[in-house]
Design an enzyme around this catalytic site. Structure first.
Site, PDB file in Angstrom:
ATOM      1  N   TYR B 284     -26.457  -6.172  -1.037  1.00 11.87           N
ATOM      2  CA  TYR B 284     -25.812  -7.258  -0.289  1.00 11.87           C
ATOM      3  C   TYR B 284     -26.860  -8.309   0.056  1.00 11.87           C
ATOM      4  CZ  TYR B 284     -22.078  -9.085   2.723  1.00 11.87           C
ATOM      5  OH  TYR B 284     -21.088  -9.841   3.287  1.00 11.87           O
ATOM      6  N   TYR B 334     -19.707 -15.714  -2.663  1.00  6.49           N
ATOM      7  CA  TYR B 334     -19.698 -14.913  -1.434  1.00  6.49           C
ATOM      8  C   TYR B 334     -18.296 -14.376  -1.233  1.00  6.49           C
ATOM      9  CZ  TYR B 334     -19.815 -13.848   3.587  1.00  6.49           C
ATOM     10  OH  TYR B 334     -19.710 -13.242   4.805  1.00  6.49           O
TER      11      TYR B 334
END
Lengths: 295, 380
Positions: B284, B334
């Site tokens: 991430y 994103y």
């Protein structure tokens, strides 16, 4: 190379702008007005102009505009767009090759000599822009000037463009577990939760002690001294009630707990600070930090 | 675990989708089912994030999913990503559902932007120790950790920048990535403007509109389906001591992510593999500094050594630990970590645009700085 440096190189590469003609030839009425304004009573300026007046002849006038190819104007635009919106002239060095005679028609050309930065200055971070101008009568260079300005981003706490009403400040949510803290700041006290059972100090606070399970939270009043454990300089986006950039510091208080607050100063990890209280309104007083001399 | 990912689907990734979040969710779920070769009527479970605005029943209505026997939501923003698959896998293993779709869809750029200051968030008591003080954006909250990490380990802004450069390099060859054909240099990173010092613009992931969906079912069922299954070797959640959301500043050590340590322990224990067995890492990457901390927390290198590990080239496609071959959230989009799970599945299938050779195991992690989750996906 930064974008600003790339733009500067591009503008410098253009060399001299096209000659810009003086509005009027060198003339006695303007000389007299200038001498009067400056307070110069030298009697000699009847056939020739005071050399220091050279820039006056080619001024654009009250409502004049820069020409599109003017290198200083182009560079100002680049820096404005990059956020360096304020300007101050720092140097003006003029060289006069000869006196200018009445009736002579002047023109001026300018090139971009140098752009350096970003520099930290007392006014704020900025770029020094240097141009070189030459005044001409026909193809004779009669005077030259190196001119330097600082285009800067106003330092923190500039003249507020618009005052942010206190009402815009982000307000804490307060409940039974946290009201002692905000009651404390109203009274000018920085309170740290202390367990009524085992004495554990804890911030942020909570209703049940994670060490002993007691639900009898008390508090002590901190000395309000500590060191910066970490910090952030916030630039973007805008934060309600704040003027960017501003510093938020995570402070380790001498009592041993950490606490966030705005910091007024140039921060560094390990720096000693002390608490200050800022009253937002009757209901809310915010704690924040300022540097503290070590004793 | 007796579960496998058998379908992945996504909308386009954009800055302005021009359609509702529900439409994005429905399109992504439909695409994932088509990928799996399943019908909406096969689905009996749906899982999403608590932050998602699309109710399970709304998604079911749009898809024509007739009945649901399992629906669940996971909390803590992007930390939920891999945990949606964990929820689905647990549902499949317990018999609560047979085919579960995990989804996340939002107009995060054209609509509600997480990067802005959410004044309303200060209504949360925990946030009342940060937002009123001016600490109100995810970037600033991560920057507070990053400054301390730099102080303790001597890491620099350039060390963070190398993560952005790698992600953008990988995105440059991924046609689905927003930053397709737009790689950056370390100089570009260093000259990008400050957002929250020590974070620059290029340390922060983009904001995106889009949706992603993941179909989970049992290993048995997976055998009959269209795609080569990506087996869920391990799926875990993690929360650490004195945990806060984005502002766990009150622990002894600010240079770690203990919640990811919890996830790591669980993943290695349950999957039976270790850091050396990971062929691709999808970490991430909403903000670059936490990629470095994750490398340490997951055991790919020692504490404070991530900067050297990264500088060694280990994260390149041909390196020891290829990172985010799709370009990550800094490069592709994103999508709160869900696009990373889809990339993990493609790497297992062998169908990724930046395919790494001989992939047996992929590690995927979810949001950092928050209670989080992780996955180990594998071939068999």
């Amino acid at each position: 190379m930064t974008d600003i440096e790339k733009e500067a190189a591009r503008i410098a590469e253009q060399g001299e702008c096209a000659p810009r003609l003086a509005r009027d030839p060198v003339n006695l009425p303007m000389i007299n007005n200038w001498l009067e304004a400056i307070g110069d009573d030298h009697p000699g300026y009847t056939e020739v102009a005071p050399p220091a007046m050279v820039q006056v002849w080619t001024m654009a006038g009250l409502r004049g505009q820069r020409t599109l190819d003017d290198p200083l104007g182009q560079m100002m635009t680049v820096l404005d767009e990059a956020g360096y919106t304020s300007v101050v002239a720092t140097n003006s060095d003029q060289t006069y090759h000869r006196y200018l005679k009445l009736g002579e028609q002047l023109s001026v050309t300018t090139s971009l000599e140098d752009v350096t930065g970003p520099k930290k200055t007392g006014l704020g971070e900025g770029w020094f822009v240097t141009t070189r101008s030459t005044w001409w009568v026909g193809d004779e260079a009669v005077a030259e000037m190196r001119f330097r300005v600082l285009k800067f981003r106003p330092a923190r706490k500039p003249e507020p463009v618009k005052e942010i009403p206190k009402a815009q400040a982000i307000r804490p949510s307060v409940n039974r577990d946290t009201e002692y803290f905000w009651e404390g700041t109203r009274q000018g006290e920085l309170r740290i939760q202390r367990c009524g059972g085992c004495g554990l100090l804890r911030h942020p606070p909570g209703p049940m002690c994670p060490e002993c399970g007691a639900t009898k939270p008390k508090y002590l009043v901190s000395e309000g001294h500590g060191v910066i454990y970490s910090y952030v300089v916030h630039h973007h986006p805008q934060v309600p009630g704040k003027q960017t950039p501003f510093v938020i510091a995570l402070v380790e208080l001498d009592e041993g707990v950490r606490m966030l607050g705005e910091f007024d100063g140039e921060p560094s990890v390990g720096q000693r600070v002390e608490v200050v209280f800022t009253e937002v309104d009757d209901e809310l007083t915010m704690p924040s930090w300022r540097p503290r001399a070590d004793r | 675990m007796n579960a496998a990912i058998v379908g992945i689907g996504a909308t386009d990734f954009s800055k302005d989708s021009g359609r509702s979040e529900l439409q994005l969710a429905a399109e992504a779920v439909r695409a994932a089912l088509e990928d799996a070769g399943l019908e909406p009527s096969d689905v009996d479970g749906l899982v999403s994030f608590t932050m998602d605005t699309n109710a399970e029943i709304a998604v079911a209505r749009e898809l024509g999913i007739p009945e649901l026997t399992f629906f669940s939501r996971v909390h803590y923003g992007g930390g939920a990503a891999c945990a949606t698959v964990q929820q689905a896998a647990m549902a499949v293993e317990t018999g609560a559902a047979r085919v579960v779709v995990c989804y996340r869809a939002f107009n995060e750029r054209s609509g509600h932007r997480f990067g802005q200051v959410q004044t309303a968030a200060a209504a949360n008591i925990d946030n009342s120790w940060s937002y009123p003080m001016g600490l109100g954006t995810p970037a600033a909250m991560v920057a507070m950790f990053a400054r301390r990490y730099m102080h303790e380990y001597g890491a620099t802004s350039e060390d963070f920048g190398r993560i952005a450069v790698i992600d953008r390099k990988h995105a440059a060859t991924n046609p689905r990535a927003w930053f397709h054909n737009r790689p950056i240099t370390l100089d570009d990173h260093q000259s990008s403007r400050w957002i929250a010092e020590p974070l620059r613009l290029l340390d922060c992931c983009q904001e995106s509109d889009g949706g992603v969906a993941i179909v989970v079912t049992s290993r048995d069922r997976a055998k009959d389906l269209r795609q080569k299954p990506a087996h869920v070797k391990a799926a875990t959640q993690g929360s650490g001591v004195d945990q806060f959301t984005m502002t766990s500043y009150y622990r002894d050590d600010l240079t770690r992510l203990p919640e990811m340590g919890v996830v790591a322990r669980g993943l290695w224990e349950k999957s039976g593999i270790g850091p050396d067995d990971v062929d691709v890492a999808v970490l991430y990457d909403h903000f670059t500094p936490f990629v470095l901390v994750q490398l340490e927390e997951l055991g790919f290198c020692g504490r404070g050594e991530a900067k050297d590990f990264v500088a060694s080239g280990a994260l390149e496609l041909d390196g020891k630990l290829p990172l985010n071959p799709h370009g990550g959230q800094l490069g592709e989009a994103y999508l709160h970590g869900m696009n990373g799970i889809a990339e993990g599945v493609r790497q297992i299938r062998g169908t990724a645009v930046n395919q790494v050779g001989g992939v047996e195991h992929v590690l995927v992690t979810a949001g950092t700085g928050v209670p989080t989750s992780g996955l180990v996906l594998g071939q068999g």
